[in-house]
Scaffold this motif. Sequence first.
Motif, PDB file in Angstrom:
ATOM      1  N   ASN A  30       0.833  -1.212   0.000  1.00  0.00           N
ATOM      2  CA  ASN A  30       0.000   0.000   0.000  1.00  0.00           C
ATOM      3  C   ASN A  30       0.867   1.261   0.000  1.00  0.00           C
ATOM      4  N   ALA A  31       1.920   1.236   0.807  1.00  0.00           N
ATOM      5  CA  ALA A  31       2.749   2.436   0.969  1.00  0.00           C
ATOM      6  C   ALA A  31       3.841   2.551  -0.088  1.00  0.00           C
ATOM      7  N   GLY A  32       4.146   1.443  -0.782  1.00  0.00           N
ATOM      8  CA  GLY A  32       5.240   1.460  -1.749  1.00  0.00           C
ATOM      9  C   GLY A  32       6.527   0.923  -1.152  1.00  0.00           C
ATOM     10  N   LEU A  33       7.537   0.766  -1.979  1.00  0.00           N
ATOM     11  CA  LEU A  33       8.804   0.173  -1.550  1.00  0.00           C
ATOM     12  C   LEU A  33       9.744   1.289  -1.090  1.00  0.00           C
ATOM     13  N   PRO A  34      10.239   1.212   0.149  1.00  0.00           N
ATOM     14  CA  PRO A  34      10.974   2.348   0.717  1.00  0.00           C
ATOM     15  C   PRO A  34      12.373   2.554   0.146  1.00  0.00           C
ATOM     16  N   GLU A  35      13.039   1.496  -0.303  1.00  0.00           N
ATOM     17  CA  GLU A  35      14.424   1.630  -0.765  1.00  0.00           C
ATOM     18  C   GLU A  35      14.603   0.893  -2.089  1.00  0.00           C
ATOM     19  N   ALA A  36      13.739   1.168  -3.013  1.00  0.00           N
ATOM     20  CA  ALA A  36      13.719   0.417  -4.271  1.00  0.00           C
ATOM     21  C   ALA A  36      14.729   0.955  -5.273  1.00  0.00           C
ATOM     22  N   ARG A  37      15.034   0.115  -6.252  1.00  0.00           N
ATOM     23  CA  ARG A  37      15.832   0.521  -7.405  1.00  0.00           C
ATOM     24  C   ARG A  37      15.086   0.100  -8.666  1.00  0.00           C
ATOM     25  N   SER A  38      15.411   0.722  -9.781  1.00  0.00           N
ATOM     26  CA  SER A  38      14.713   0.447 -11.039  1.00  0.00           C
ATOM     27  C   SER A  38      15.276  -0.809 -11.701  1.00  0.00           C
ATOM     28  N   VAL A  39      14.373  -1.621 -12.234  1.00  0.00           N
ATOM     29  CA  VAL A  39      14.759  -2.819 -12.979  1.00  0.00           C
ATOM     30  C   VAL A  39      13.846  -2.946 -14.189  1.00  0.00           C
ATOM     31  N   GLN A  40      14.246  -3.801 -15.080  1.00  0.00           N
ATOM     32  CA  GLN A  40      13.442  -4.102 -16.258  1.00  0.00           C
ATOM     33  C   GLN A  40      12.994  -5.550 -16.178  1.00  0.00           C
ATOM     34  N   ILE A  41      11.765  -5.804 -16.593  1.00  0.00           N
ATOM     35  CA  ILE A  41      11.217  -7.155 -16.610  1.00  0.00           C
ATOM     36  C   ILE A  41      11.460  -7.748 -17.992  1.00  0.00           C
ATOM     37  N   PRO A  42      11.925  -9.010 -18.079  1.00  0.00           N
ATOM     38  CA  PRO A  42      12.122 -10.003 -17.022  1.00  0.00           C
ATOM     39  C   PRO A  42      13.306  -9.650 -16.097  1.00  0.00           C
ATOM     40  N   HIS A  43      13.208 -10.151 -14.847  1.00  0.00           N
ATOM     41  CA  HIS A  43      14.239  -9.825 -13.857  1.00  0.00           C
ATOM     42  C   HIS A  43      14.365 -10.961 -12.851  1.00  0.00           C
ATOM     43  N   THR A  44      15.608 -11.219 -12.446  1.00  0.00           N
ATOM     44  CA  THR A  44      15.874 -12.080 -11.300  1.00  0.00           C
ATOM     45  C   THR A  44      16.960 -11.444 -10.453  1.00  0.00           C
ATOM     46  N   TRP A  45      16.837 -11.580  -9.142  1.00  0.00           N
ATOM     47  CA  TRP A  45      17.856 -11.026  -8.249  1.00  0.00           C
ATOM     48  C   TRP A  45      19.048 -11.980  -8.087  1.00  0.00           C
ATOM     49  N   ASN A  46      18.924 -13.219  -8.527  1.00  0.00           N
ATOM     50  CA  ASN A  46      19.970 -14.203  -8.266  1.00  0.00           C
ATOM     51  C   ASN A  46      21.164 -14.120  -9.206  1.00  0.00           C
ATOM     52  N   VAL A  47      21.199 -13.087 -10.058  1.00  0.00           N
ATOM     53  CA  VAL A  47      22.437 -12.781 -10.791  1.00  0.00           C
ATOM     54  C   VAL A  47      23.021 -11.454 -10.328  1.00  0.00           C
ATOM     55  N   ASP A  48      22.411 -10.866  -9.299  1.00  0.00           N
ATOM     56  CA  ASP A  48      22.908  -9.609  -8.747  1.00  0.00           C
ATOM     57  C   ASP A  48      23.978  -9.874  -7.692  1.00  0.00           C
ATOM     58  N   GLN A  49      25.007  -9.044  -7.688  1.00  0.00           N
ATOM     59  CA  GLN A  49      26.086  -9.209  -6.720  1.00  0.00           C
ATOM     60  C   GLN A  49      25.550  -9.114  -5.300  1.00  0.00           C
ATOM     61  N   GLY A  50      25.891 -10.117  -4.501  1.00  0.00           N
ATOM     62  CA  GLY A  50      25.457 -10.166  -3.114  1.00  0.00           C
ATOM     63  C   GLY A  50      24.177 -10.923  -2.895  1.00  0.00           C
ATOM     64  N   PHE A  51      23.440 -11.220  -3.959  1.00  0.00           N
ATOM     65  CA  PHE A  51      22.162 -11.921  -3.804  1.00  0.00           C
ATOM     66  C   PHE A  51      22.120 -13.219  -4.613  1.00  0.00           C
ATOM     67  N   GLU A  52      23.304 -13.694  -5.028  1.00  0.00           N
ATOM     68  CA  GLU A  52      23.348 -14.916  -5.829  1.00  0.00           C
ATOM     69  C   GLU A  52      22.757 -16.116  -5.088  1.00  0.00           C
ATOM     70  N   GLU A  53      22.926 -16.138  -3.778  1.00  0.00           N
ATOM     71  CA  GLU A  53      22.449 -17.280  -2.993  1.00  0.00           C
ATOM     72  C   GLU A  53      21.176 -16.948  -2.205  1.00  0.00           C
ATOM     73  N   TYR A  54      20.593 -15.786  -2.465  1.00  0.00           N
ATOM     74  CA  TYR A  54      19.436 -15.379  -1.658  1.00  0.00           C
ATOM     75  C   TYR A  54      18.173 -16.101  -2.121  1.00  0.00           C
ATOM     76  N   ARG A  55      17.598 -16.851  -1.208  1.00  0.00           N
ATOM     77  CA  ARG A  55      16.301 -17.485  -1.426  1.00  0.00           C
ATOM     78  C   ARG A  55      15.360 -16.942  -0.350  1.00  0.00           C
ATOM     79  N   GLY A  56      14.427 -16.139  -0.791  1.00  0.00           N
ATOM     80  CA  GLY A  56      13.545 -15.512   0.179  1.00  0.00           C
ATOM     81  C   GLY A  56      12.564 -14.592  -0.506  1.00  0.00           C
ATOM     82  N   LEU A  57      12.191 -13.530   0.200  1.00  0.00           N
ATOM     83  CA  LEU A  57      11.124 -12.638  -0.228  1.00  0.00           C
ATOM     84  C   LEU A  57      11.706 -11.392  -0.888  1.00  0.00           C
ATOM     85  N   ALA A  58      11.038 -10.952  -1.953  1.00  0.00           N
ATOM     86  CA  ALA A  58      11.387  -9.692  -2.609  1.00  0.00           C
ATOM     87  C   ALA A  58      10.113  -9.075  -3.167  1.00  0.00           C
ATOM     88  N   TRP A  59      10.196  -7.775  -3.513  1.00  0.00           N
ATOM     89  CA  TRP A  59       9.009  -7.030  -3.920  1.00  0.00           C
ATOM     90  C   TRP A  59       9.275  -6.262  -5.215  1.00  0.00           C
TER      91      TRP A  59
END
Length: 667
Positions: A30-59
Amino acid sequence: MNTRLIVGLTEAWQFQTDVDRRGISQQWYNAGLPEARSVQIPHTWNVDQGFEEYRGLAWYSYELEISEAWQGKLLRLQFDAIYRDADVWLNGQKVGAHYHSGYTAFVLDITPYVRYGQANRLVVSVNNENSELALPIRNSFDWADDGGIIRDVSLIVTGMTAIDYLKIDAIPFFTDHSKAVESGTIQGEAWLWGKGNEDNLPITLKMLIWRADKLVASDEYDLLADKGMLRLKPLVIAQPELWHFDHPHLYTVQIILLSDGIATDQLSLNVGFRELKTVGNELLLNREPVRLMGVEWMPGSHPDKGMAETEADLIEVLKQIKHANCVITRFHWQQSSHLLDWCDRNGLLVQEEIPHWQQPSEPDDHLLVIAKQHAEEMITRHYNHPCIYAWGMGNEVNGQDAQTIRYMKQLKQYILTLDGNRLINYVSNSVHFKPESDATGVGDLLMWNDYIGTWHGELDMEEVIHSIDEAYPNKPLVVAEYGLCEPAYTGGDPRRIEILQEKTKEYRKHKGIAALIFFSLNDYRTQMGEEGSGRLRQRVHGTTDVYGKPKPSYQALREIGAPLSLQEVFREDDQTLTVVLGNRNDIPSYSISGYQLVLAMEEGTETILDIPPLAPGESCQLSLPIHKASLLDTCFYSINRPTGFSAANGLLPISVREQLEREVRLD
């Protein structure tokens, strides 16, 4: 406005991970994402530096503009795939969710939630944690589990009476059990969205059939929906052109709905007339026994893209498959419609599979519910693709267990209610133990992952194949995987080539083997990978690396899969060169037509010769004039398929060139 407007939503999305799981409590939806960055779809965070092994929640968040002109219209969001569990909000209100399946498309009605004439905040939460409920289950699967909105998103705007999906059959009718096609029919069903026809008004349905830009048939009639479905009247097409991997002829079916005389929706799709069935231990394509060469590709493997590949990325790899002379493939998990559209247009046979992979060892009724969800979502969205010859029920799930056999029988019966025309298969890595009691026997084809000499130890391959033949004399066998996995097994690419060549040589002796699918085209990213780490964690299994760069084994695969070979080149007299071509009669084995031989006899000059139709085992001679002054040291040949892909190419054999060059020097 068009009857159906599709708006792509790929740019200017906002993204934020939620490692601490603050999003729900802080109402990011409802309030929006407080610390977001711009991305283009299609997108995955698991090729981003620091999040290669992250399995969890994202918005994800998107500002969706809704026109005032769309009031009174049906507005739907289509997500081609989100890996994996997704919740969707619009303007702070929950629109819907999609769980347990990360590779199938889903559609949500947002009409009640929109604000017209202004921006609407669309928010999606995505969770790619391992799950006991989803398929693939837990972390027991051999590919990347990249989280995110990994395929396209679109807004569909139509009238309120609208099509959800179409199931169209293009059925050829052959003359007296021959390969000659007398006619064909296009028929099927149009399934309506939700309660779009709740007033039970008569619907006028227009169906138009196009071949290229020519209208070849049409009809118009009134119908009442039966449980949300409109049954299409058959349209007869005289002597239709058949779909084949070398001749992928397509027809466009256009369906237009009119409710109370007003056009409310239309949908166009491509279909192909083709028949693929088994007779005894033969696989017949359009009534011809065929034996096919193929390779499996593991998408999502480029370290910079992961599972968020664009259509252009997919096409580049598909071209590699076709260039390797591979005409059949399989996928462990469901693919995008864009990928399948390309296979339709360019001639690549596909088995698309529900992502069972080795676990659980005893599949139960609870998992069957999830598998049925996968089957329904896969088949309803991909039913019309002529490239799909079979649905796969899973891969390597303890095939010798009685509970697995019961499970696969139940799943097959359900799939038959969704599609009674295609083959349905289960891929086994255990049929060589006790063929007569293996789950692959439930399928219409036997599908065997053969790793004798590596994962399966030292067995007599010829004896194993004979035992499978004896257990199933009336079913063709497909070797669904064979190859070398490094570093689990040593020898590198030279050993990969040796396995490819030696095993293929043995398979070719057994006429009950209908197809070979080498594993794999590429080294692939996988959360089970023995080599590398992070986004470079991989299995070294391929004829190309993770970036798509070919190894020597890629050329070996291409040579093995070539249907035609240059058998002899000789000079009949001072002015005529003769080329002898032969069509294989083992694997691959199929009739060819529409092929061409291209010869570059001197720089900038090409001679193109039509190769006559050849049955398996037949050969032909082609002659062409030459000139003594030709640049024979650059005499290059290419054998081209009707689809434009090269089946073989290179310089004329050295001995022939040297002979011709010597004659030129003597003159």
